[in-house]
Design an enzyme around this catalytic site. Structure first.
Site, PDB file in Angstrom:
ATOM      1  N   TYR A  17      -1.709  -1.881 -10.512  1.00  0.00           N
ATOM      2  CA  TYR A  17      -1.448  -1.321  -9.172  1.00  0.00           C
ATOM      3  C   TYR A  17      -2.693  -1.425  -8.289  1.00  0.00           C
ATOM      4  CZ  TYR A  17      -0.214   2.400  -5.794  1.00  0.00           C
ATOM      5  OH  TYR A  17       0.035   3.120  -4.665  1.00  0.00           O
ATOM      6  N   ASP A  41       3.027  10.412  -0.449  1.00  0.00           N
ATOM      7  CA  ASP A  41       1.641  10.049  -0.156  1.00  0.00           C
ATOM      8  C   ASP A  41       1.349  10.343   1.300  1.00  0.00           C
ATOM      9  OD1 ASP A  41      -0.859   8.951   0.170  1.00  0.00           O
ATOM     10  OD2 ASP A  41      -0.330   6.972  -0.580  1.00  0.00           O
TER      11      ASP A  41
END
Lengths: 128, 128
Positions: A17, A41
């Site tokens: 990631y 997020d």
């Protein structure tokens, strides 16, 4: 499904990631997620639910000049979750930010990311 | 309830948590928790629910020789949660472990810890 222990697979996925975002490669990030992911997020904002919303988010993120630097070794768990502390440098010096984040990802049985939560607050973002 | 922003209160509580464990002060740790806490340490184990179970856990932990070292600055969030990456050195060299952990705490409206999850896996514990 690979033969690796779940902990190793989770660690590998978290490193992948970081690497993918450091290449600004949204496709590679999205390939780590399953078909019905959620992304929050930062934590405290409305979660993004489903591939369409999550894909739009990462297309936008990956289009920015950014670098992610691991702040401490990736942690796995005894369950289906793993976590990592890192800094995101976004933008260019004088016009950017260093954001100190801890991401927690949960994984499905196939080793794909089912959810991501990014813990960072207002004071965790500082001018570059 | 203090006048401080929630993010500052959460950061302060997490630092106080580390400091209290570094003094082996179970009472000070328990004072940070609210009246109905849950603790999942490590993530993947059955959560401890309620004061009695959580108190027993911290009495046992605080009775051990241990040192906690922050691995990266504490993160808050835009919500009611904060997170930190640290190492726990438990026991004595030759007979102890360094465990690399990320803790995520959620907080109630009074700024007390409502839940703790500790992310660490088998490979995150190494001989001291």
């Amino acid at each position: 499904m690979s033969e690796q222990p779940q902990t190793v697979r989770m660690r590998t996925a978290l490193q992948a990631y970081l690497d993918a975002l450091n290449r600004n490669d949204a496709d590679a990030v999205l390939a780590l997620y399953n078909d019905n992911p959620t992304v929050e997020d930062p934590v405290g904002s409305p979660p993004l639910v489903g591939r369409v919303a999550v894909e739009a988010f990462y297309r936008k993120v990956a289009a920015m000049p950014l670098r992610l630097e691991l702040a401490a070794p990736i942690r796995a768990s005894h369950g289906n979750a793993a976590a990592m502390a890192f800094d995101v440098l976004v933008g260019v010096p004088g016009q950017g930010q260093r954001i100190s984040v801890i991401d927690v990802m949960t994984f499905d049985a196939d080793g794909r990311i089912a959810s991501m939560k990014a813990y960072w607050g207002p004071e965790d973002a500082k001018p570059l």
